[in-house]
Design a protein around this motif. Structure first.
Motif, PDB file in Angstrom:
ATOM      1  N   LEU A  63       0.848  -1.190   0.000  1.00  0.00           N
ATOM      2  CA  LEU A  63       0.000   0.000   0.000  1.00  0.00           C
ATOM      3  C   LEU A  63       0.884   1.240   0.000  1.00  0.00           C
ATOM      4  O   LEU A  63       1.844   1.324   0.762  1.00  0.00           O
ATOM      5  N   ASP A  64       0.546   2.198  -0.854  1.00  0.00           N
ATOM      6  CA  ASP A  64       1.252   3.475  -0.930  1.00  0.00           C
ATOM      7  C   ASP A  64       0.557   4.422   0.053  1.00  0.00           C
ATOM      8  O   ASP A  64      -0.499   4.981  -0.257  1.00  0.00           O
ATOM      9  N   VAL A  65       1.135   4.567   1.226  1.00  0.00           N
ATOM     10  CA  VAL A  65       0.510   5.334   2.309  1.00  0.00           C
ATOM     11  C   VAL A  65       1.536   6.274   2.930  1.00  0.00           C
ATOM     12  O   VAL A  65       2.670   5.879   3.198  1.00  0.00           O
ATOM     13  N   VAL A  66       1.105   7.510   3.156  1.00  0.00           N
ATOM     14  CA  VAL A  66       1.861   8.466   3.955  1.00  0.00           C
ATOM     15  C   VAL A  66       0.937   8.937   5.070  1.00  0.00           C
ATOM     16  O   VAL A  66      -0.271   8.698   5.025  1.00  0.00           O
ATOM     17  N   ARG A  67       1.539   9.586   6.064  1.00  0.00           N
ATOM     18  CA  ARG A  67       0.752  10.076   7.199  1.00  0.00           C
ATOM     19  C   ARG A  67       0.864  11.588   7.283  1.00  0.00           C
ATOM     20  O   ARG A  67       1.884  12.158   6.891  1.00  0.00           O
ATOM     21  N   VAL A  68      -0.172  12.211   7.828  1.00  0.00           N
ATOM     22  CA  VAL A  68      -0.035  13.614   8.192  1.00  0.00           C
ATOM     23  C   VAL A  68       1.151  13.676   9.149  1.00  0.00           C
ATOM     24  O   VAL A  68       1.250  12.879  10.084  1.00  0.00           O
ATOM     25  N   GLY A  69       2.058  14.588   8.879  1.00  0.00           N
ATOM     26  CA  GLY A  69       3.268  14.704   9.680  1.00  0.00           C
ATOM     27  C   GLY A  69       4.490  14.133   8.997  1.00  0.00           C
ATOM     28  O   GLY A  69       5.610  14.396   9.417  1.00  0.00           O
ATOM     29  N   ASP A  70       4.317  13.350   7.935  1.00  0.00           N
ATOM     30  CA  ASP A  70       5.462  12.774   7.221  1.00  0.00           C
ATOM     31  C   ASP A  70       6.050  13.747   6.203  1.00  0.00           C
ATOM     32  O   ASP A  70       7.258  13.884   6.109  1.00  0.00           O
ATOM     33  N   ALA A  71       5.195  14.382   5.435  1.00  0.00           N
ATOM     34  CA  ALA A  71       5.656  15.293   4.386  1.00  0.00           C
ATOM     35  C   ALA A  71       5.896  16.683   4.982  1.00  0.00           C
ATOM     36  O   ALA A  71       5.142  17.134   5.848  1.00  0.00           O
ATOM     37  N   ALA A  72       6.923  17.341   4.492  1.00  0.00           N
ATOM     38  CA  ALA A  72       7.253  18.678   5.007  1.00  0.00           C
ATOM     39  C   ALA A  72       6.102  19.656   4.815  1.00  0.00           C
ATOM     40  O   ALA A  72       5.887  20.542   5.641  1.00  0.00           O
ATOM     41  N   ASP A  73       5.356  19.496   3.729  1.00  0.00           N
ATOM     42  CA  ASP A  73       4.243  20.402   3.464  1.00  0.00           C
ATOM     43  C   ASP A  73       2.921  19.902   4.048  1.00  0.00           C
ATOM     44  O   ASP A  73       1.853  20.417   3.729  1.00  0.00           O
ATOM     45  N   LEU A  74       2.982  18.886   4.934  1.00  0.00           N
ATOM     46  CA  LEU A  74       1.796  18.354   5.608  1.00  0.00           C
ATOM     47  C   LEU A  74       2.158  18.054   7.065  1.00  0.00           C
ATOM     48  O   LEU A  74       2.199  16.905   7.493  1.00  0.00           O
ATOM     49  N   PRO A  75       2.435  19.106   7.851  1.00  0.00           N
ATOM     50  CA  PRO A  75       2.898  18.893   9.225  1.00  0.00           C
ATOM     51  C   PRO A  75       1.785  18.428  10.158  1.00  0.00           C
ATOM     52  O   PRO A  75       0.594  18.584   9.864  1.00  0.00           O
ATOM     53  N   LEU A  76       2.193  17.859  11.296  1.00  0.00           N
ATOM     54  CA  LEU A  76       1.237  17.542  12.338  1.00  0.00           C
ATOM     55  C   LEU A  76       0.471  18.811  12.686  1.00  0.00           C
ATOM     56  O   LEU A  76       1.034  19.907  12.679  1.00  0.00           O
ATOM     57  N   GLY A  77      -0.809  18.665  12.961  1.00  0.00           N
ATOM     58  CA  GLY A  77      -1.638  19.812  13.297  1.00  0.00           C
ATOM     59  C   GLY A  77      -2.274  20.483  12.094  1.00  0.00           C
ATOM     60  O   GLY A  77      -2.980  21.484  12.246  1.00  0.00           O
ATOM     61  N   THR A  78      -2.045  19.948  10.896  1.00  0.00           N
ATOM     62  CA  THR A  78      -2.667  20.510   9.699  1.00  0.00           C
ATOM     63  C   THR A  78      -4.180  20.447   9.848  1.00  0.00           C
ATOM     64  O   THR A  78      -4.743  19.404  10.168  1.00  0.00           O
ATOM     65  N   GLY A  79      -4.850  21.559   9.620  1.00  0.00           N
ATOM     66  CA  GLY A  79      -6.303  21.604   9.716  1.00  0.00           C
ATOM     67  C   GLY A  79      -6.973  20.885   8.562  1.00  0.00           C
ATOM     68  O   GLY A  79      -6.370  20.671   7.498  1.00  0.00           O
ATOM     69  N   ASP A  80      -8.225  20.524   8.753  1.00  0.00           N
ATOM     70  CA  ASP A  80      -8.965  19.775   7.730  1.00  0.00           C
ATOM     71  C   ASP A  80      -9.013  20.488   6.381  1.00  0.00           C
ATOM     72  O   ASP A  80      -8.786  19.841   5.351  1.00  0.00           O
ATOM     73  N   PRO A  81      -9.306  21.807   6.320  1.00  0.00           N
ATOM     74  CA  PRO A  81      -9.338  22.446   4.997  1.00  0.00           C
ATOM     75  C   PRO A  81      -8.002  22.347   4.259  1.00  0.00           C
ATOM     76  O   PRO A  81      -7.973  22.052   3.057  1.00  0.00           O
ATOM     77  N   ALA A  82      -6.901  22.558   4.968  1.00  0.00           N
ATOM     78  CA  ALA A  82      -5.578  22.455   4.337  1.00  0.00           C
ATOM     79  C   ALA A  82      -5.274  21.011   3.948  1.00  0.00           C
ATOM     80  O   ALA A  82      -4.664  20.754   2.904  1.00  0.00           O
ATOM     81  N   LEU A  83      -5.693  20.070   4.760  1.00  0.00           N
ATOM     82  CA  LEU A  83      -5.491  18.655   4.446  1.00  0.00           C
ATOM     83  C   LEU A  83      -6.244  18.280   3.175  1.00  0.00           C
ATOM     84  O   LEU A  83      -5.718  17.569   2.313  1.00  0.00           O
ATOM     85  N   LEU A  84      -7.456  18.752   3.023  1.00  0.00           N
ATOM     86  CA  LEU A  84      -8.236  18.445   1.819  1.00  0.00           C
ATOM     87  C   LEU A  84      -7.593  19.060   0.574  1.00  0.00           C
ATOM     88  O   LEU A  84      -7.587  18.427  -0.494  1.00  0.00           O
ATOM     89  N   LEU A  85      -7.048  20.252   0.695  1.00  0.00           N
ATOM     90  CA  LEU A  85      -6.322  20.844  -0.439  1.00  0.00           C
ATOM     91  C   LEU A  85      -5.097  20.011  -0.793  1.00  0.00           C
ATOM     92  O   LEU A  85      -4.795  19.786  -1.973  1.00  0.00           O
ATOM     93  N   TRP A  86      -4.382  19.515   0.230  1.00  0.00           N
ATOM     94  CA  TRP A  86      -3.194  18.692   0.010  1.00  0.00           C
ATOM     95  C   TRP A  86      -3.574  17.384  -0.679  1.00  0.00           C
ATOM     96  O   TRP A  86      -2.898  16.964  -1.626  1.00  0.00           O
ATOM     97  N   THR A  87      -4.646  16.729  -0.206  1.00  0.00           N
ATOM     98  CA  THR A  87      -5.048  15.457  -0.819  1.00  0.00           C
ATOM     99  C   THR A  87      -5.447  15.662  -2.275  1.00  0.00           C
ATOM    100  O   THR A  87      -5.145  14.832  -3.121  1.00  0.00           O
ATOM    101  N   GLU A  88      -6.106  16.780  -2.555  1.00  0.00           N
ATOM    102  CA  GLU A  88      -6.487  17.077  -3.939  1.00  0.00           C
ATOM    103  C   GLU A  88      -5.241  17.255  -4.802  1.00  0.00           C
ATOM    104  O   GLU A  88      -5.143  16.682  -5.893  1.00  0.00           O
ATOM    105  N   ARG A  89      -4.294  18.032  -4.325  1.00  0.00           N
ATOM    106  CA  ARG A  89      -3.073  18.293  -5.087  1.00  0.00           C
ATOM    107  C   ARG A  89      -2.253  17.013  -5.295  1.00  0.00           C
ATOM    108  O   ARG A  89      -1.730  16.753  -6.380  1.00  0.00           O
TER     109      ARG A  89
END
Length: 122
Positions: free
Chosen positions: A30-56
């Protein structure tokens, strides 16, 4: 093309370890990353920003957040954005059930099947 996933922040523990054990077998990894793994997806990322990241990044969000995520996803879609999909884990789900679902979805479906959808697993 196999689906790609991102685990919401609260799923960094047992599910992440189960995925790592599964991937170590080398069979249908499975190709899986976690919130907090990517530099542009740090721990504490809010839901709106997370949804933008998943879209991108074109990664399906795996979460068990039924409190805030549905509202943020509705707002995201209403703004004309898209989502690769959201897989919401039910509270009674077991790790084997979740892994089987993620594996089967990754290898037996196409990304377009999940776009802008919320799917409860299992």
């Amino acid at each position: 093309m196999a689906l790609r996933y991102v685990l919401d922040e609260q799923l960094r523990g047992p599910l992440w370890r189960a995925i790592q054990r599964h991937n170590s077998s080398g069979v249908y990894p499975l190709d899986v990353v976690r919130v907090g793994d990517a530099a542009d997806l740090p721990l504490g990322t809010g839901d709106p920003a997370l949804l933008l990241w998943t879209e991108r990044e074109q990664r399906i969000l795996v979460t068990h957040d039924l409190d805030t995520m549905p509202t943020h996803l509705a707002d995201h879609l209403a703004a004309g954005r898209h989502s690769p999909g959201v897989f919401t884990i039910r509270s009674h789900s077991t790790l084997p059930q979740i892994l089987i679902f993620l594996r089967d979805a990754a290898y037996a479906s196409e990304p377009a099947e999940w776009q802008d959808r919320v799917q409860f697993i299992p």
